[in-house]
Design a protein around this motif. Sequence first.
Motif, short mmCIF file in Angstrom:
data_model
loop_
_atom_site.label_atom_id
_atom_site.label_comp_id
_atom_site.label_asym_id
_atom_site.label_seq_id
_atom_site.Cartn_x
_atom_site.Cartn_y
_atom_site.Cartn_z
N PRO A 259 1.28 -1.39 -0.39
CA PRO A 259 0.06 0.14 -0.01
C PRO A 259 0.66 1.78 0.18
N GLU A 260 2.58 1.34 0.08
CA GLU A 260 2.83 2.72 0.24
C GLU A 260 3.66 2.89 -1.05
N ILE A 261 3.09 2.36 -2.11
CA ILE A 261 3.81 2.32 -3.11
C ILE A 261 3.13 3.79 -3.53
N GLY A 262 3.89 4.58 -4.38
CA GLY A 262 3.20 5.73 -5.36
C GLY A 262 3.27 5.83 -6.59
N LEU A 263 1.99 6.75 -6.84
CA LEU A 263 2.02 6.21 -8.55
C LEU A 263 2.83 6.46 -9.11
N ALA A 264 3.77 7.47 -8.50
CA ALA A 264 4.94 8.04 -9.83
C ALA A 264 5.86 7.02 -9.97
N THR A 265 6.19 6.46 -8.95
CA THR A 265 6.89 4.93 -9.11
C THR A 265 6.29 3.81 -10.18
N VAL A 266 5.00 3.72 -9.78
CA VAL A 266 4.64 2.75 -10.62
C VAL A 266 5.08 3.25 -12.39
N TYR A 267 4.76 4.59 -12.70
CA TYR A 267 5.01 5.29 -13.24
C TYR A 267 6.33 5.47 -14.00
N ARG A 268 7.53 5.53 -12.85
CA ARG A 268 8.58 4.88 -13.97
C ARG A 268 9.00 4.38 -13.74
N THR A 269 8.82 3.25 -13.09
CA THR A 269 8.66 1.37 -13.13
C THR A 269 8.32 1.02 -14.51
N LEU A 270 7.06 1.64 -15.54
CA LEU A 270 6.48 0.87 -16.88
C LEU A 270 7.27 1.50 -17.58
#
Lengths: 153, 153
Positions: free
Chosen positions: A54-65
């Motif tokens: 739950p702590e993950i941030g949306l920005a991290t998801v964007y960066r990771t994708l």
Amino acid sequence: MEQKKTEELLKERLREKGLKVTRQRILVLSVLEQNAGRHMTAEDVYDLVSEDYPEIGLATVYRTLQLLWDMQLVDRISLDDGCVRYEIGHLFKGDAKHNHHHLICRICNKVIPFGGDLLDELEQQIEDETGFHVLDHELKFYGVCRECLKKGR
Amino acid sequence: MEQKKTEELLKERLREKGLKVTRQRILVLSVLEQNAGRHMTAEDVYDLVSEDYPEIGLATVYRTLQLLWDMQLVDRISLDDGCVRYEIGHLFKGDAKHNHHHLICRICNKVIPFGGDLLDELEQQIEDETGFHVLDHELKFYGVCRECLKKGR
DNA sequence: CTCCTTGCAAATTGTTTGCATACCT
DNA sequence: AGGTATGCAAACAATTTGCAAGGAG
């Protein structure tokens, strides 16, 4: 088993580039893998990863994708609905690669996946003629679906 | 001469739908026509139309492009750079329709147009199999261009 | 211990919308 | 006249970025 393999591949490629193996990166790839075939937006991925982390941030998801795409571990498609979508790279699909063929209805905006792969020879021809090395392709057909045709126009 | 024809077609279709013929609409189509083959963004069109008609608003350009697309007078493509692009419908190109085949380099992001049309029979096949009436298609190949290949990786 | 990576929030960017005014028909 | 279209500015939505704190090698 299949799972383990792509995770290992990710780790390998990260290390090659001097990047770090993080739980977030592993989870994002894993969600994509468990949802193979499901054209997912960053938000979709974010929601699913959040269940485990739950702590993950949306920005991290964007960066990771973005990162996974750069490493050619995931594919990227656009269904013209204003957001980019990702799915696990066709290299990892168990069965035949179905590389992104879609019929898009211009009346109701429905998206109909369409299999088949008549483009392999065309890819070869491009490589021969232009020297461009083809890794993947995306093919969209625009038109009017059967239902909308029935309803007139 | 060619010019006059598409303008007339536009007027005709507008009247059919009870919409109005305005200078803005004519200018937008005309700019697209004079730049056939130039995948233009709304801003590109806006800048050019502004030369003749400085009062035009960007929103009007967006609305007009959408309208022209609905009427199938222009085509719409996405080169994955975050903005939608338009060009004059392939119906109006003097020569063979070159419907949107592109090679996109994943290293340098160069976009190379690619002609040819091996998809007509495939379109027919789709219509037969699925009842989906195909109007147009867009095909993109992702890979590495010759120059980037030379530079290693 | 040194960078790389993350989470958060703020900033950007392409595109859309609300509304009063201006314009076709 | 009557409804459609326009320009402007504000609103939006997807994505990116700056930065201090946290974490991998």
